[in-house]
Scaffold this motif. Structure first.
Motif, PDB file in Angstrom:
ATOM      1  N   SER A  83      89.396  21.102  53.685  1.00  0.00           N
ATOM      2  CA  SER A  83      87.953  20.887  53.751  1.00  0.00           C
ATOM      3  C   SER A  83      87.466  20.533  52.341  1.00  0.00           C
ATOM      4  CB  SER A  83      87.237  22.131  54.276  1.00  0.00           C
ATOM      5  OG  SER A  83      87.368  23.195  53.354  1.00  0.00           O
ATOM      6  N   VAL A 104      84.229  20.244  57.014  1.00  0.00           N
ATOM      7  CA  VAL A 104      85.494  20.660  57.624  1.00  0.00           C
ATOM      8  C   VAL A 104      86.118  19.452  58.328  1.00  0.00           C
ATOM      9  CG1 VAL A 104      86.530  22.214  59.325  1.00  0.00           C
ATOM     10  CG2 VAL A 104      84.580  22.986  57.942  1.00  0.00           C
ATOM     11  N   PHE A 112      84.436  14.501  59.480  1.00  0.00           N
ATOM     12  CA  PHE A 112      84.194  15.908  59.171  1.00  0.00           C
ATOM     13  C   PHE A 112      83.004  16.429  59.960  1.00  0.00           C
ATOM     14  CE2 PHE A 112      85.989  13.690  55.599  1.00  0.00           C
ATOM     15  CZ  PHE A 112      87.028  14.505  55.195  1.00  0.00           C
TER      16      PHE A 112
END
Length: 198
Positions: A83, A104, A112
């Motif tokens: 991440s 993330v 993400f």
């Protein structure tokens, strides 16, 4: 008398509903993530570091406010779990303001979601997608947020430096327009030396 109050109440309710519908209709619909390019072979380690926000485009961005937007920087720090800790630094009210969040990774490299989304009760979903980058000079990143039954999207034009060649700015404008935005929704930020190099 009661019938008159009821009629007035229903009329006001209708006005409020039509205002709410028109304000949500003012937003250009957000494209699906499938319509947005994804950087092939995304290299997460090469993407980290400081980026300057040179341009912004989005369905909530207003061209007439362009003079009010100062350039800011965003630093991507890759973590062991792949991440990013993402820190944006901007000048606000003559003070340096830091906005920190976590992106993330999803199942596709370069895409993400917002980490710890429960800390933001007004946000139902938040997606980030690196559309294009050469890692050394520029990146175009797509953001899509669903909040209170409205979908907002924006594209940022990042530069490793505060100035980018005109052809990259033109490419950014073409990309924004391909997602339904107009010139009224595309701005370029005024460079500054305050805060954003910290």
């Amino acid at each position: 008398m009661a019938l008159g109050v009821l009629c007035l109440g229903l009329t006001l309710l209708g006005v409020l509903q039509s205002q709410a519908q028109s304000s949500s209709q003012d937003l250009i619909p957000a494209p699906s993530l499938r319509r947005v390019p994804l950087q092939p072979g995304f290299q997460k380690d090469q993407f980290q570091g400081r980026w300057y926000v040179v341009g912004l485009a989005g369905n909530a961005v207003q061209k007439e406010e362009e003079d009010n937007f100062m350039m800011y920087s965003t630093i991507y720090e890759l973590q062991e779990n792949n991440s990013y800790n993402v820190t944006s630094i901007l000048l606000r009210n003559q003070h340096c303001d830091y906005w920190i969040r976590t992106f993330v990774p999803s199942s596709r490299a370069g895409r993400f979601t917002l980490g710890n989304i429960r800390s933001y009760p007004q946000i139902r979903s938040y997606n980030v997608q690196v559309a294009a980058t050469d890692y050394d000079q520029f990146a175009m990143v797509f953001f899509k947020k669903t909040s209170r039954n409205k979908q907002y999207f924006k594209i940022t034009l990042y530069g490793r430096t505060k100035q980018l060649p005109e052809e990259l700015k033109e490419r950014f404008v073409r990309f924004a327009k391909s997602l339904g935005l107009t010139d009224d929704h595309i701005i370029f930020l005024t460079p500054t030396d305050q805060c954003i190099d910290n």
